[in-house]
Design an enzyme around this catalytic site. Structure first.
Site, PDB file in Angstrom:
ATOM      1  NE  ARG A   1      16.328-180.293  29.011  1.00 57.82           N
ATOM      2  CZ  ARG A   1      15.435-180.925  28.271  1.00 57.82           C
ATOM      3  NH1 ARG A   1      15.692-182.126  27.799  1.00 57.82           N
ATOM      4  NH2 ARG A   1      14.285-180.356  27.958  1.00 57.82           N
ATOM      5  CD  GLU A   2      15.242-181.187  23.691  1.00 60.81           C
ATOM      6  OE1 GLU A   2      14.347-181.241  24.540  1.00 60.81           O
ATOM      7  OE2 GLU A   2      15.567-182.151  22.974  1.00 60.81           O
TER       8      GLU A   2
ATOM      9  CG  HIS B   1      15.276-181.089  32.420  1.00 59.48           C
ATOM     10  ND1 HIS B   1      15.163-182.333  31.868  1.00 59.48           N
ATOM     11  CD2 HIS B   1      14.136-180.431  32.090  1.00 59.48           C
ATOM     12  CE1 HIS B   1      14.007-182.425  31.231  1.00 59.48           C
ATOM     13  NE2 HIS B   1      13.359-181.293  31.346  1.00 59.48           N
TER      14      HIS B   1
ATOM     15  NE  ARG C   1       9.560-177.348  32.474  1.00 63.93           N
ATOM     16  CZ  ARG C   1      10.778-177.169  31.987  1.00 63.93           C
ATOM     17  NH1 ARG C   1      11.361-175.981  32.058  1.00 63.93           N
ATOM     18  NH2 ARG C   1      11.435-178.162  31.440  1.00 63.93           N
TER      19      ARG C   1
ATOM     20  CB  THR D   1       8.160-186.162  24.087  1.00 65.48           C
ATOM     21  OG1 THR D   1       7.787-185.534  25.316  1.00 65.48           O
ATOM     22  CG2 THR D   1       9.515-186.820  24.220  1.00 65.48           C
TER      23      THR D   1
ATOM     24  CG  HIS E   1       9.796-179.287  25.400  1.00 63.38           C
ATOM     25  ND1 HIS E   1      10.971-178.679  25.794  1.00 63.38           N
ATOM     26  CD2 HIS E   1      10.174-180.442  24.788  1.00 63.38           C
ATOM     27  CE1 HIS E   1      12.001-179.430  25.446  1.00 63.38           C
ATOM     28  NE2 HIS E   1      11.546-180.503  24.824  1.00 63.38           N
TER      29      HIS E   1
ATOM     30  CG  HIS F   1      10.987-182.551  20.497  1.00 63.00           C
ATOM     31  ND1 HIS F   1      12.334-182.717  20.293  1.00 63.00           N
ATOM     32  CD2 HIS F   1      10.814-182.400  21.839  1.00 63.00           C
ATOM     33  CE1 HIS F   1      12.948-182.686  21.467  1.00 63.00           C
ATOM     34  NE2 HIS F   1      12.054-182.493  22.424  1.00 63.00           N
TER      35      HIS F   1
ATOM     36  CG  HIS G   1      13.055-163.003  -7.038  1.00 61.36           C
ATOM     37  ND1 HIS G   1      12.711-163.523  -5.818  1.00 61.36           N
ATOM     38  CD2 HIS G   1      12.172-163.524  -7.921  1.00 61.36           C
ATOM     39  CE1 HIS G   1      11.666-164.322  -5.957  1.00 61.36           C
ATOM     40  NE2 HIS G   1      11.328-164.347  -7.233  1.00 61.36           N
TER      41      HIS G   1
HETATM   42  C1  HCA Z   1      13.095-185.670  26.920  1.00 59.97           C
HETATM   43  C2  HCA Z   1      12.465-184.706  27.875  1.00 59.97           C
HETATM   44  C3  HCA Z   1      11.898-183.468  27.256  1.00 59.97           C
HETATM   45  C4  HCA Z   1      11.386-182.647  28.398  1.00 59.97           C
HETATM   46  C5  HCA Z   1      10.688-181.399  28.058  1.00 59.97           C
HETATM   47  C6  HCA Z   1      10.426-180.476  29.211  1.00 59.97           C
HETATM   48  C7  HCA Z   1      10.771-183.818  26.256  1.00 59.97           C
HETATM   49  O1  HCA Z   1      12.369-186.473  26.363  1.00 59.97           O
HETATM   50  O2  HCA Z   1      14.319-185.619  26.728  1.00 59.97           O
HETATM   51  O3  HCA Z   1      10.912-180.698  30.320  1.00 59.97           O
HETATM   52  O4  HCA Z   1       9.714-179.488  29.016  1.00 59.97           O
HETATM   53  O5  HCA Z   1      10.932-183.533  25.071  1.00 59.97           O
HETATM   54  O6  HCA Z   1       9.780-184.378  26.694  1.00 59.97           O
HETATM   55  O7  HCA Z   1      12.900-182.768  26.540  1.00 59.97           O
HETATM   56 CU    CU Z   2      12.585-182.309  24.497  1.00 61.85          CU
END
Ligand code: HCA
Ligand code: CU
Length: 458
Positions: free
Chosen positions: A10-11, A70, A130, A164, A192, A194, A286
């Site tokens: 997905r991501e 999702h 979720r 995000t 989650h 980034h 090393h």
């Molecule tokens: C996005 C959504 C998400 C959702 C994360 C999750 C984010 O912006 O594409 O559902 O846990 O980063 O917020 O990937």
């Molecule tokens: Cu995300």
């Protein structure tokens, strides 16, 4: 106890220019299940018919992992998640002021109603839910608590605390997770994170320490922009540093290589854990240490991942590494000869970017005056590429040069447009490299010539 949700499908498929076929998704899901991740986020079925088909296929495989679809907060999206046979739907609806105003055009009160309504709808279909407050880390904390508690009251048993745009730091996420724990109704908390500042895994680890339950990862850290934590890094960090040893490490390298190949998204050599250089040593100090006891410069034994350490020979190299390399080829030299061989390697290293085993053998032949009938372990080849006429050759060349096994690249005249001189460890690696090159957009066909013997000009 830590849980892992893998979101490669997905991501990961939200990575710029990355798309998987149905068969590739099935193979990735099977390998993830061997690793033992608790959840596989298989896609958002509303994205396209083929994404829906993939979620459905993966949900039908009978894997141990829970299969998550999702979805945006729409009834049709939730219906599709249900129709695919997913165990759980992850409904995301942004909660930050900027997202509510600029993107969703909703007031906070309207947002709470939408969240409540859609979570309840998904529950009425029998799905586990979720709820993800998208952009949670930029959301007013009091409103975040209200939105999440509304979702939990409506039946969500998990909240994904979504960073995000990757703005958290370890100490901040720990504070937020503790505060959420104190204010939320009973639920599991997913992280989650980034990776926009390169802090994703550090943030996720800090969040787990502070009481969160689950980390979202992808294979090779794929995802929007700079992605989210890498599966292998996460698992090995917890395994070695936190003593959480419940995952199967054996498929991690294969999974990473497979995703690298089918995504066309290649790993930087210095990427931790799975990157080519993760167990490669270079300087004399090393390599000398590592040859005496690898623990001097290795955080852990590469065998944990089925990998081997490697020692690079070039102008930084000392005597022990050269002697060890010659010994690998069954060549014994005297201390005086070794001295001369090393000094010639350093001279050559000052003139050239790379030294190959064939060079070392050549030098050993010259210095000892013996003819060494040896074929170097590593393979060298010339790969010729024909490029689609509508594609700029320079684009292909740029991608080629990013591949670590590619030494020199030439644009040429004739039947082919580009030729690349490559050096790889074995025939398998050559095969993988050729496949990798064929996935470069614009490459029409390749032809490979293995090098049998090389004569270097001086
Ligand atoms: C996005 C959504 C998400 C959702 C994360 C999750 C984010 O912006 O594409 O559902 O846990 O980063 O917020 O990937
Ligand atoms: Cu995300």
């Amino acid at each position: 106890m830590l849980e892992i949700l893998d979101s490669t499908l997905r991501e990961g498929e939200q990575t710029p220019y990355v798309n998987f076929t149905l068969e590739e998704k099935v193979q990735i899901a099977r390998l993830l299940d061997e690793v033992g991740v608790e959840m596989i986020e298989a896609g958002d079925p509303s994205v396209s018919p083929n994404v829906a088909k993939a979620v459905e296929r993966i949900a039908s495989l009978g894997l141990k992992a829970e299969i998550v679809a999702h979805s945006m907060a729409t009834k049709s999206g939730i219906d599709r998640a249900k129709a695919c046979g997913a165990d759980r739907v992850a409904i995301f609806y942004a909660t930050s002021q900027i997202h509510l105003e600029a993107k969703l055009h909703r007031t906070p009160e309207e947002a709470i109603e939408i969240i409540r309504e859609h979570v309840a709808y998904a529950r009425s279909l029998g799905l586990k839910v979720r709820y993800t407050p998208e952009d949670a880390t930029r959301t007013d904390f009091e409103f975040l608590v209200r939105a999440c508690n509304a979702a939990i009251e409506a039946g969500a048993d998990r909240i994904s605390f979504a960073d995000t745009i990757g703005i958290m730091q370890p100490h901040l996420i720990a504070e937020r997770v503790r505060a959420l724990r104190a204010r939320l109704l009973p639920c599991k908390i997913d992280l989650h994170c980034h990776n926009d500042y390169g802090l994703a895994l550090a943030n996720a680890m800090a969040g787990i320490r502070a009481g969160a339950d689950c980390i979202h990862v992808t294979v090779n850290g794929l995802g929007e922009r700079t992605g989210i934590p890498d599966l292998a890094e996460t698992i090995v960090a917890f395994h070695n540093l936190e003593g959480i040893q419940k995952y199967n490490l054996a498929p991690l390298m294969e999974l990473s290589a497979y995703v690298e190949r089918v995504s066309g998204f290649f790993l930087a050599p210095n990427k931790p854990i799975t990157g080519q250089n993760a167990f490669t040593h270079k300087s004399g100090v090393h390599t000398n240490g590592v040859l005496k006891d690898p623990r001097t410069y290795e955080p852990f034994d590469p065998a944990l991942l089925g990998r081997q350490r490697k020692i690079v020979i070039d102008k930084y190299t000392g005597k022990s590494a050269v002697a060890a390399r010659l010994e690998e080829y069954g060549v014994q030299v005297s201390p005086a000869e070794l001295e001369v061989i090393v000094s010639r390697i350093k001279l050559l290293g000052d003139q050239r970017k790379q030294i190959f085993d064939s060079d070392i053998i050549d030098i050993a032949e010259q210095v000892t005056g013996r003819r060494l009938d040896i074929i170097p372990h590593n393979l060298e080849a010339v790969i010729m590429l024909e490029v689609e006429s509508q594609v700029y050759t320079s684009l292909v060349v740029r991608r080629l040069r990013a591949l670590t096994s590619v030494r020199n690249v030439y644009e040429i005249t004739g039947d082919f447009d580009v030729s690349a001189f490559v050096e790889v460890e074995d025939i398998m690696a050559l095969n993988n490299l050729i496949e990798e090159i064929r996935t470069i957009p614009g490459v029409k066909r390749t032809e490979t010539r293995m090098i049998l013997k090389k004569y270097n000009g001086t």
